[in-house]
Design a protein around this motif. Structure first.
Motif, short mmCIF file in Angstrom:
data_model
loop_
_atom_site.label_atom_id
_atom_site.label_comp_id
_atom_site.label_asym_id
_atom_site.label_seq_id
_atom_site.Cartn_x
_atom_site.Cartn_y
_atom_site.Cartn_z
N ARG A 51 4.50 22.92 4.41
CA ARG A 51 3.63 22.14 3.52
C ARG A 51 2.63 21.36 4.35
NH1 ARG A 51 6.20 18.06 1.36
NH2 ARG A 51 8.22 18.44 2.35
N ILE A 52 1.44 21.20 3.80
CA ILE A 52 0.43 20.32 4.40
C ILE A 52 0.33 19.10 3.51
CG2 ILE A 52 -1.99 20.04 5.07
CD1 ILE A 52 -2.09 23.11 5.40
N VAL A 53 0.56 17.93 4.08
CA VAL A 53 0.57 16.68 3.31
C VAL A 53 -0.65 15.86 3.70
CG1 VAL A 53 1.81 14.55 2.84
CG2 VAL A 53 3.08 16.68 3.15
N ALA A 54 -1.50 15.60 2.73
CA ALA A 54 -2.66 14.73 2.92
C ALA A 54 -2.68 13.77 1.73
CB ALA A 54 -3.95 15.54 2.99
N LEU A 55 -1.96 12.67 1.86
CA LEU A 55 -1.76 11.77 0.74
C LEU A 55 -3.02 11.02 0.34
CD1 LEU A 55 1.73 10.20 1.53
CD2 LEU A 55 1.20 12.15 0.06
N ASN A 56 -3.17 10.82 -0.95
CA ASN A 56 -4.27 10.02 -1.48
C ASN A 56 -3.93 8.53 -1.34
OD1 ASN A 56 -6.64 9.34 -2.82
ND2 ASN A 56 -6.37 10.91 -4.40
N ILE A 57 -4.81 7.67 -1.80
CA ILE A 57 -4.51 6.24 -1.74
C ILE A 57 -3.25 5.95 -2.57
CG2 ILE A 57 -6.91 5.58 -1.37
CD1 ILE A 57 -7.09 4.87 -4.33
N PRO A 58 -2.44 4.98 -2.17
CA PRO A 58 -1.18 4.72 -2.88
C PRO A 58 -1.40 4.20 -4.29
CG PRO A 58 -1.59 3.03 -1.24
CD PRO A 58 -2.63 4.08 -1.02
N THR A 59 -0.47 4.54 -5.17
CA THR A 59 -0.50 4.01 -6.53
C THR A 59 -0.03 2.56 -6.51
OG1 THR A 59 1.80 4.65 -6.97
CG2 THR A 59 0.08 6.31 -7.41
N ASP A 60 -0.12 1.89 -7.66
CA ASP A 60 0.34 0.50 -7.73
C ASP A 60 1.82 0.40 -7.40
OD1 ASP A 60 -2.15 -0.44 -8.40
OD2 ASP A 60 -1.80 -0.38 -10.56
N ASP A 61 2.61 1.35 -7.91
CA ASP A 61 4.05 1.33 -7.62
C ASP A 61 4.31 1.56 -6.14
OD1 ASP A 61 4.79 0.83 -10.21
OD2 ASP A 61 5.19 2.92 -10.72
N GLU A 62 3.57 2.47 -5.54
CA GLU A 62 3.77 2.76 -4.12
C GLU A 62 3.41 1.57 -3.25
OE1 GLU A 62 3.16 7.63 -3.91
OE2 GLU A 62 1.41 6.30 -3.88
N ARG A 63 2.42 0.80 -3.67
CA ARG A 63 2.04 -0.39 -2.90
C ARG A 63 3.17 -1.43 -2.88
NH1 ARG A 63 -3.05 0.45 -5.61
NH2 ARG A 63 -4.66 1.10 -4.13
N LYS A 64 4.02 -1.40 -3.91
CA LYS A 64 5.10 -2.38 -4.00
C LYS A 64 6.38 -1.89 -3.31
CE LYS A 64 3.18 -3.88 -8.42
NZ LYS A 64 3.33 -3.83 -9.91
N GLN A 65 6.40 -0.62 -2.91
CA GLN A 65 7.56 -0.06 -2.23
C GLN A 65 7.51 -0.37 -0.73
OE1 GLN A 65 7.09 4.10 -3.03
NE2 GLN A 65 7.89 3.99 -5.12
N TRP A 66 8.63 -0.09 -0.07
CA TRP A 66 8.63 -0.10 1.40
C TRP A 66 7.58 0.90 1.86
CZ3 TRP A 66 12.09 3.20 4.91
CH2 TRP A 66 11.94 2.79 6.25
N PHE A 67 6.77 0.52 2.80
CA PHE A 67 5.61 1.33 3.19
C PHE A 67 5.98 2.78 3.50
CE2 PHE A 67 2.92 3.11 6.54
CZ PHE A 67 1.70 3.16 5.86
N PHE A 68 7.08 3.00 4.21
CA PHE A 68 7.43 4.34 4.66
C PHE A 68 7.99 5.23 3.54
CE2 PHE A 68 7.56 1.91 8.63
CZ PHE A 68 6.80 2.74 9.45
N GLN A 69 8.29 4.64 2.39
CA GLN A 69 8.98 5.39 1.35
C GLN A 69 8.19 6.60 0.87
OE1 GLN A 69 10.91 2.97 -1.56
NE2 GLN A 69 11.05 4.60 -3.09
N ARG A 70 6.87 6.44 0.67
CA ARG A 70 6.07 7.57 0.17
C ARG A 70 6.00 8.70 1.19
NH1 ARG A 70 -0.04 6.67 0.98
NH2 ARG A 70 -0.25 7.63 -1.06
N TYR A 71 6.18 8.37 2.46
CA TYR A 71 6.21 9.41 3.49
C TYR A 71 7.58 10.05 3.59
CZ TYR A 71 1.68 7.52 4.70
OH TYR A 71 0.36 7.11 4.65
N ILE A 72 8.62 9.26 3.40
CA ILE A 72 9.98 9.81 3.39
C ILE A 72 10.09 10.88 2.30
CG2 ILE A 72 12.39 9.27 2.84
CD1 ILE A 72 11.95 6.58 4.25
N ASN A 73 9.45 10.64 1.15
CA ASN A 73 9.49 11.60 0.05
C ASN A 73 8.83 12.93 0.41
OD1 ASN A 73 10.77 9.67 -1.52
ND2 ASN A 73 8.87 8.96 -2.47
#
Length: 257
Positions: free
Chosen positions: A94-116
């Motif tokens: 997979r190639i991962v190029a994440l967009n800007i974080p959502t409101d929920d993602e901003r409230k999570q631990w920073f690394f969580q969206r990358y762990i996913n």
């Protein structure tokens, strides 16, 4: 003008598929340039064949691989990823190029969206920009607070150590270009109807903020060039050589059979 004398090996290269492509793709024939391009394409093809064997080893042994591509805007990260993935099985990377974080993602631990986005067994994940956005792009452009930046810098080495301890192979590339080369590439992008979509508001400020990017880049290297997850800094002013260096490093660092 002196006559260019070709060796038998060079003649054979020009008569190969790669050589004929290099000769015919330009209206004006330039033998020296065609030879260089044919040699690059020939070497790249051989390494791409090895990448197929590497991926088979990853799949058969349930290995997990993360390859991070960082660098300034227009440094050639996407082009290098395309060359690495050109012939490998698309079902197992997979190639991962994440967009800007959502409101929920901003409230999570920073690394969580990358762990996913981390690989499952038998998979390779390529990050076209990664968690290192917070090391350079975000603080330079005011997308995070200084406290958020400092917390990230204090946690990232341990985060990567946990990845490696969970039997994940981690490779970190930084594609380095000069300010003049970035300006040239931005101009090429802006002049091309096919590429113009690549320019973002952040890209348009990159030249103006060059020194700020440099300051944060140097601190990133100082803090995160760890023994367990070192950076490979690639001179990316010459795209073809940068791509070959990246492919070669992947083949050398992943212990495939």
């Amino acid at each position: 003008m002196s006559k260019l004398e070709l060796t038998e090996e060079q003649v054979a290269l020009l008569n190969s598929k790669e050589g004929l492509y290099s000769l015919l793709r330009n209206k004006k024939v330039n033998l020296t340039k065609s030879l260089e391009e044919a040699a690059y394409r020939d070497e790249l093809k051989k390494k791409q064949e090895k990448l197929i064997r590497l991926q088979n080893w990853v799949i058969e042994n349930d290995k997990k691989v993360v390859i991070v591509f960082e660098g300034r805007d227009a440094a050639g990260k996407g082009g290098a990823i395309r060359r690495i993935t050109e012939y490998i099985n698309p079902r197992h990377f997979r190639i991962v190029a994440l967009n800007i974080p959502t409101d929920d993602e901003r409230k999570q631990w920073f690394f969580q969206r990358y762990i996913n986005q981390l690989p499952k067994p038998g998979e390779i994940v390529f990050f076209d920009r990664s968690w290192y956005n917070r090391a350079i792009v975000e603080p330079v452009n005011g997308f995070c607070t200084n406290q958020e930046y400092e917390v990230f810098m204090s946690q990232v080495n341990d985060f990567e150590k946990m990845l490696i301890q969970s039997d994940t192979h981690l490779i970190k590339f930084y594609f380095s270009i000069t300010k003049a080369e970035q300006a040239k590439r931005f101009k090429d992008i802006q002049n091309s109807p096919m590429k113009r979509w690549k320019m973002t508001a952040v890209d348009r400020r990159a030249q103006e903020l060059w020194d700020e990017y440099s300051k944060y880049k140097e601190r990133m290297f100082e803090v995160t060039n760890s023994a367990h997850a070192p950076w490979l800094i690639i001179d990316a002013n010459q795209k073809s050589q940068a791509r070959l260096e990246a492919v070669t490093h992947v083949l050398e660092k992943i212990p495939y059979s």
